[in-house]
Design an enzyme around this catalytic site. Structure first.
Site, short mmCIF file in Angstrom:
data_model
loop_
_atom_site.label_atom_id
_atom_site.label_comp_id
_atom_site.label_asym_id
_atom_site.label_seq_id
_atom_site.Cartn_x
_atom_site.Cartn_y
_atom_site.Cartn_z
N ARG A 1 84.15 35.10 -15.57
CA ARG A 1 84.26 33.50 -16.06
C ARG A 1 84.73 33.67 -17.42
O ARG A 1 85.38 32.45 -17.77
CB ARG A 1 83.15 33.01 -16.01
CG ARG A 1 82.23 33.00 -14.70
CD ARG A 1 82.73 31.98 -13.55
NE ARG A 1 82.30 32.04 -12.29
CZ ARG A 1 81.13 31.83 -11.66
NH1 ARG A 1 80.43 30.85 -12.08
NH2 ARG A 1 80.89 32.05 -10.41
N ASP B 1 73.18 15.60 -13.14
CA ASP B 1 73.52 16.97 -13.19
C ASP B 1 73.87 17.42 -14.61
O ASP B 1 74.27 16.56 -15.36
CB ASP B 1 74.45 17.51 -12.19
CG ASP B 1 74.42 18.99 -11.79
OD1 ASP B 1 73.63 19.25 -10.71
OD2 ASP B 1 74.54 19.93 -12.71
C1 LIG Z 1 72.03 24.89 -6.49
S1 LIG Z 1 72.49 23.25 -7.00
C2 LIG Z 1 71.28 22.23 -6.04
C3 LIG Z 1 71.79 20.91 -5.12
C4 LIG Z 1 70.70 20.12 -4.57
N1 LIG Z 1 69.53 19.67 -5.37
C5 LIG Z 1 70.41 20.94 -3.56
O1 LIG Z 1 69.20 21.35 -3.38
O2 LIG Z 1 71.38 21.08 -2.57
C6 LIG Z 1 71.71 23.41 -8.59
C7 LIG Z 1 72.26 22.24 -9.56
O3 LIG Z 1 71.42 22.37 -10.72
C8 LIG Z 1 72.27 21.88 -11.77
N2 LIG Z 1 71.74 22.54 -13.17
C9 LIG Z 1 71.53 23.77 -13.52
N3 LIG Z 1 70.89 23.77 -14.60
C10 LIG Z 1 70.69 22.43 -14.93
C11 LIG Z 1 70.09 21.76 -16.09
N4 LIG Z 1 69.40 22.45 -17.15
N5 LIG Z 1 70.15 20.44 -16.20
C12 LIG Z 1 70.50 19.83 -15.10
N6 LIG Z 1 71.04 20.40 -14.07
C13 LIG Z 1 71.06 21.67 -14.04
C14 LIG Z 1 73.54 22.93 -11.54
O4 LIG Z 1 74.68 22.29 -12.32
C15 LIG Z 1 73.54 22.81 -10.02
O5 LIG Z 1 74.33 21.52 -9.64
#
Ligand SMILES: C[S@@+](CC[C@H](N)C(=O)[O-])C[C@H]1O[C@@H](n2cnc3c(N)ncnc32)[C@H](O)[C@@H]1O
Length: 280
Positions: A44, A149
């Site tokens: 990345r 997000d």
């Molecule tokens: C695996 S996805 C989960 C999506 C959905 N909630 C589901 O269960 O299908 C995790 C998400 O958490 C977000 N994320 C990670 N760290 C975060 C933070 N500190 N604050 C807000 N969102 C965060 C990521 O960008 C990602 O889109």
């Protein structure tokens, strides 16, 4: 004249640099990056060095660690987040919403507020909206859903609400025709969430591990498969913050491999499979 593609010289990440990077990511987002992610981080970073035409990782670290490095820090963290999601993922929570939560909220006439925290590209908040509209269409008028997000790129996708037809695997034909419409792009393979559903959801970029621009309380919070990337003490802090923004009697639904620990059960009582309720 063709501009020659920029290629940074061969480089590797020293232990000290990896440590500095993972501390920067953790401080900004709460995300824990273990040593097994070194290869992924390097790939990345390579993209960011090329985009910024930098020769060395040291130059990049100066940018992301500096006071004016916020935009690049955000971009870098976005490039590291895991955004995997799907419609009606862990579908028992949508059944729980319809069978246990909405009937309890049906006894009131006040606004209903639901937060999908860590919503990725929008499949989760739209699944919530479909569930409510299908089971209790009369609630639509007082329903608002917040999708948030840390990653601005996935939020842009969520706002557009356009998905490949092949990604709608968990969706019945009935829901497909009621809640999606074909995109007029000549290919006919993508589907867009209908305006009736999109209008129920607003999106906001919120870092769960920073201050929240939240002033009203929620009836339900979905925060699934997101806290799993945080250290246990960061998760504990997050459960407490969710407790503070839930109404008395409100619900928190979390991912299948996440748990609110026993020491927080006086704030959020176990109420089903990875479901917790704030005492009323
Ligand atoms: C695996 S996805 C989960 C999506 C959905 N909630 C589901 O269960 O299908 C995790 C998400 O958490 C977000 N994320 C990670 N760290 C975060 C933070 N500190 N604050 C807000 N969102 C965060 C990521 O960008 C990602 O889109």
């Amino acid at each position: 004249m063709n501009q020659r593609a920029f290629t940074p010289p061969a480089w590797s990440i020293s232990d000290r640099e990896f440590d500095q990077l993972s501390r920067t990511i953790h401080r900004y987002s709460g995300i824990v990056i273990g040593p097994e992610k070194r290869g992924m981080i390097r790939a990345r970073l390579q993209k960011r060095l090329v985009a910024l035409q930098l020769d060395t990782l040291a130059e990049y670290l100066d940018i992301v660690s500096g006071v004016s490095g916020r935009a690049e820090r955000e971009r870098f963290v976005s490039s590291l987040t895991t955004n995997v999601t799907s419609f009606f993922r862990e579908k028992h929570h949508f059944a729980f919403l319809v069978e246990a939560i909405l009937p309890a909220l049906g006894d009131t006439t006040r606004p209903i507020r639901i937060w999908s925290a860590g919503c990725s590209s929008g499949q989760e908040p739209y699944s919530i909206a479909m569930s409510v509209l299908d089971a209790h269409p009369e609630m639509a008028q007082r329903l608002s859903i917040l999708g948030s997000d840390i990653d601005a790129d996935v939020l842009a996708k969520a706002r557009r609400g356009i998905y490949a037809g092949s990604s709608l695997t968990g969706i019945s034909d009935d829901f497909r025709s009621r809640f999606f419409e074909p995109v007029e792009d000549g290919r006919g393979t993508d589907l867009r969430i209908r305006a009736q559903l999109r209008d129920l959801v607003t999106y906001q970029q919120i870092n769960l591990n920073a201050g929240w621009p939240i002033s009203e309380k929620f009836d339900v919070i979905f925060c699934r498969n997101t806290a799993i990337y945080f250290a246990p003490q960061t998760q504990c802090l997050l459960w407490r913050k969710f407790h503070d923004v839930l109404r008395p009697g409100g619900w928190l639904l979390i991912g299948h491999s996440e748990r609110v620990p026993a020491e927080c059960h006086h704030l959020l009582q176990p109420a089903g499979i990875t479901a917790y309720q704030k005492p009323g």
